[in-house]
Design a protein around this motif. Structure first.
Motif, mmCIF file in Angstrom:
data_model
loop_
_atom_site.group_PDB
_atom_site.id
_atom_site.type_symbol
_atom_site.label_atom_id
_atom_site.label_comp_id
_atom_site.label_asym_id
_atom_site.label_seq_id
_atom_site.Cartn_x
_atom_site.Cartn_y
_atom_site.Cartn_z
ATOM 1 N N ALA A 126 -31.454 -26.018 -26.371
ATOM 2 C CA ALA A 126 -30.861 -24.691 -26.212
ATOM 3 C C ALA A 126 -30.021 -24.294 -27.423
ATOM 4 N N SER A 127 -29.378 -25.256 -28.062
ATOM 5 C CA SER A 127 -28.519 -24.948 -29.211
ATOM 6 C C SER A 127 -29.309 -24.634 -30.472
ATOM 7 N N ALA A 128 -30.581 -24.965 -30.494
ATOM 8 C CA ALA A 128 -31.390 -24.790 -31.700
ATOM 9 C C ALA A 128 -32.386 -23.636 -31.607
ATOM 10 N N VAL A 129 -32.236 -22.792 -30.600
ATOM 11 C CA VAL A 129 -33.138 -21.660 -30.443
ATOM 12 C C VAL A 129 -32.912 -20.672 -31.585
ATOM 13 N N ALA A 130 -33.995 -20.180 -32.182
ATOM 14 C CA ALA A 130 -33.908 -19.218 -33.281
ATOM 15 C C ALA A 130 -33.207 -17.943 -32.817
ATOM 16 N N ASN A 131 -32.387 -17.379 -33.671
ATOM 17 C CA ASN A 131 -31.687 -16.113 -33.432
ATOM 18 C C ASN A 131 -30.838 -16.136 -32.164
ATOM 19 N N HIS A 132 -30.318 -17.278 -31.834
ATOM 20 C CA HIS A 132 -29.536 -17.513 -30.635
ATOM 21 C C HIS A 132 -28.083 -17.100 -30.877
ATOM 22 N N THR A 133 -27.479 -16.384 -29.963
ATOM 23 C CA THR A 133 -26.088 -15.971 -30.131
ATOM 24 C C THR A 133 -25.173 -16.492 -29.030
ATOM 25 N N THR A 134 -25.658 -17.369 -28.183
ATOM 26 C CA THR A 134 -24.848 -17.938 -27.110
ATOM 27 C C THR A 134 -23.876 -18.961 -27.687
ATOM 28 N N SER A 135 -22.673 -19.023 -27.150
ATOM 29 C CA SER A 135 -21.656 -19.958 -27.649
ATOM 30 C C SER A 135 -21.930 -21.382 -27.164
ATOM 31 N N ALA A 136 -21.314 -22.336 -27.837
ATOM 32 C CA ALA A 136 -21.428 -23.739 -27.451
ATOM 33 C C ALA A 136 -20.926 -23.936 -26.025
ATOM 34 N N GLU A 137 -19.797 -23.330 -25.703
ATOM 35 C CA GLU A 137 -19.226 -23.467 -24.361
ATOM 36 C C GLU A 137 -20.186 -22.948 -23.289
ATOM 37 N N ASP A 138 -20.834 -21.805 -23.555
ATOM 38 C CA ASP A 138 -21.773 -21.242 -22.582
ATOM 39 C C ASP A 138 -23.003 -22.134 -22.403
ATOM 40 N N ILE A 139 -23.504 -22.692 -23.490
ATOM 41 C CA ILE A 139 -24.666 -23.595 -23.394
ATOM 42 C C ILE A 139 -24.295 -24.836 -22.589
ATOM 43 N N LEU A 140 -23.139 -25.414 -22.867
ATOM 44 C CA LEU A 140 -22.708 -26.602 -22.133
ATOM 45 C C LEU A 140 -22.472 -26.291 -20.658
ATOM 46 N N ALA A 141 -21.868 -25.147 -20.369
ATOM 47 C CA ALA A 141 -21.610 -24.774 -18.971
ATOM 48 C C ALA A 141 -22.915 -24.521 -18.221
ATOM 49 N N SER A 142 -23.873 -23.852 -18.857
ATOM 50 C CA SER A 142 -25.125 -23.537 -18.169
ATOM 51 C C SER A 142 -25.975 -24.776 -17.906
ATOM 52 N N ASN A 143 -25.664 -25.862 -18.596
ATOM 53 C CA ASN A 143 -26.375 -27.120 -18.380
ATOM 54 C C ASN A 143 -25.554 -28.122 -17.577
ATOM 55 N N GLY A 144 -24.425 -27.661 -17.014
ATOM 56 C CA GLY A 144 -23.628 -28.522 -16.144
ATOM 57 C C GLY A 144 -22.753 -29.522 -16.853
ATOM 58 N N VAL A 145 -22.541 -29.368 -18.152
ATOM 59 C CA VAL A 145 -21.690 -30.299 -18.897
ATOM 60 C C VAL A 145 -20.229 -29.869 -18.788
ATOM 61 N N LEU A 146 -19.987 -28.553 -18.772
ATOM 62 C CA LEU A 146 -18.647 -27.997 -18.605
ATOM 63 C C LEU A 146 -18.625 -27.134 -17.362
ATOM 64 N N ASP A 147 -17.483 -27.090 -16.697
ATOM 65 C CA ASP A 147 -17.300 -26.162 -15.587
ATOM 66 C C ASP A 147 -17.211 -24.762 -16.179
ATOM 67 N N SER A 148 -18.033 -23.846 -15.693
ATOM 68 C CA SER A 148 -18.096 -22.508 -16.284
ATOM 69 C C SER A 148 -16.816 -21.706 -16.090
ATOM 70 N N ASP A 149 -16.011 -22.029 -15.072
ATOM 71 C CA ASP A 149 -14.770 -21.297 -14.839
ATOM 72 C C ASP A 149 -13.602 -21.870 -15.633
ATOM 73 N N SER A 150 -13.441 -23.187 -15.582
ATOM 74 C CA SER A 150 -12.275 -23.810 -16.220
ATOM 75 C C SER A 150 -12.542 -24.289 -17.642
ATOM 76 N N GLY A 151 -13.812 -24.508 -17.992
ATOM 77 C CA GLY A 151 -14.131 -25.067 -19.302
ATOM 78 C C GLY A 151 -13.909 -26.563 -19.372
ATOM 79 N N GLU A 152 -13.549 -27.181 -18.234
ATOM 80 C CA GLU A 152 -13.307 -28.624 -18.176
ATOM 81 C C GLU A 152 -14.631 -29.381 -18.142
ATOM 82 N N ALA A 153 -14.655 -30.555 -18.758
ATOM 83 C CA ALA A 153 -15.860 -31.380 -18.782
ATOM 84 C C ALA A 153 -16.166 -31.909 -17.387
#
Length: 170
Positions: A126-153
């Motif tokens: 997801a982080s290497a998609v061409a012309n991608h403008t999503t943030s690192a935090e959003d990619i991690l949250a959408s994959n369950g690595v970070l809580d999307s509300d708190s940003g906590e791991a």
């Protein structure tokens, strides 16, 4: 004194777990993703520098956020070159920025080393998609690595359906 290589001994260097945006694609927030094996930035930079050298050159400076890493010295010898290591508190904690010759800059999403393999691979893609403008935090949250509300791991991350932000979880 440097370690001498013993004849017949295999080099103990692993390949970097890295996925870069396609060469020549338009600039986005990220140039790709990196999944280090530990929180020792200096040790991990050896394999990262070797992996990006042909495309990026050698980094002269690396910006990082200290919350992701074990204590880091202000400079280190990386692949025979003195590299300045700078803790930038305003930087997204899940990114590193490598600065090279001729003002070249490479911003990478950093997948925490403890993340489950399948989840880490989805984040890297997801982080290497061409012309991608999503943030690192959003990619991690959408994959369950970070809580999307708190940003906590979260503990180990969940698998996303196709590794793209906003697609849900299995």
């Amino acid at each position: 004194m440097k370690d001498q290589k013993i004849p017949g001994q295999r080099e103990n260097r692993q390949r970097a777990r890295l996925c870069l945006r396609p060469f020549g694609s338009a600039h986005g927030q990220l140039g790709g993703g990196w999944w280090p094996r530990s929180t020792d930035l200096v040790t991990e930079l050896e394999t990262l520098a070797a992996a990006i050298r042909s495309r990026f050159g050698s980094p002269g400076q690396v910006h990082y956020h200290a919350s992701m890493w074990a204590p880091v010295p202000p400079q280190a010898d990386v692949d025979g070159q003195n590299v300045r290591l700078v803790d930038v508190r305003s930087l997204d904690s899940h990114t590193v920025v490598l600065l090279g010759a001729s003002a070249r800059r490479l911003r990478l999403l950093v997948v925490p080393p403890t993340v489950h393999r399948g989840t880490a691979h989805a984040v890297l893609r997801a982080s290497a998609v061409a012309n991608h403008t999503t943030s690192a935090e959003d990619i991690l949250a959408s994959n369950g690595v970070l809580d999307s509300d708190s940003g906590e791991a979260l503990t180990a991350g969940r698998h996303s359906v196709n590794g793209m932000p906003g697609t849900g979880h299995r």
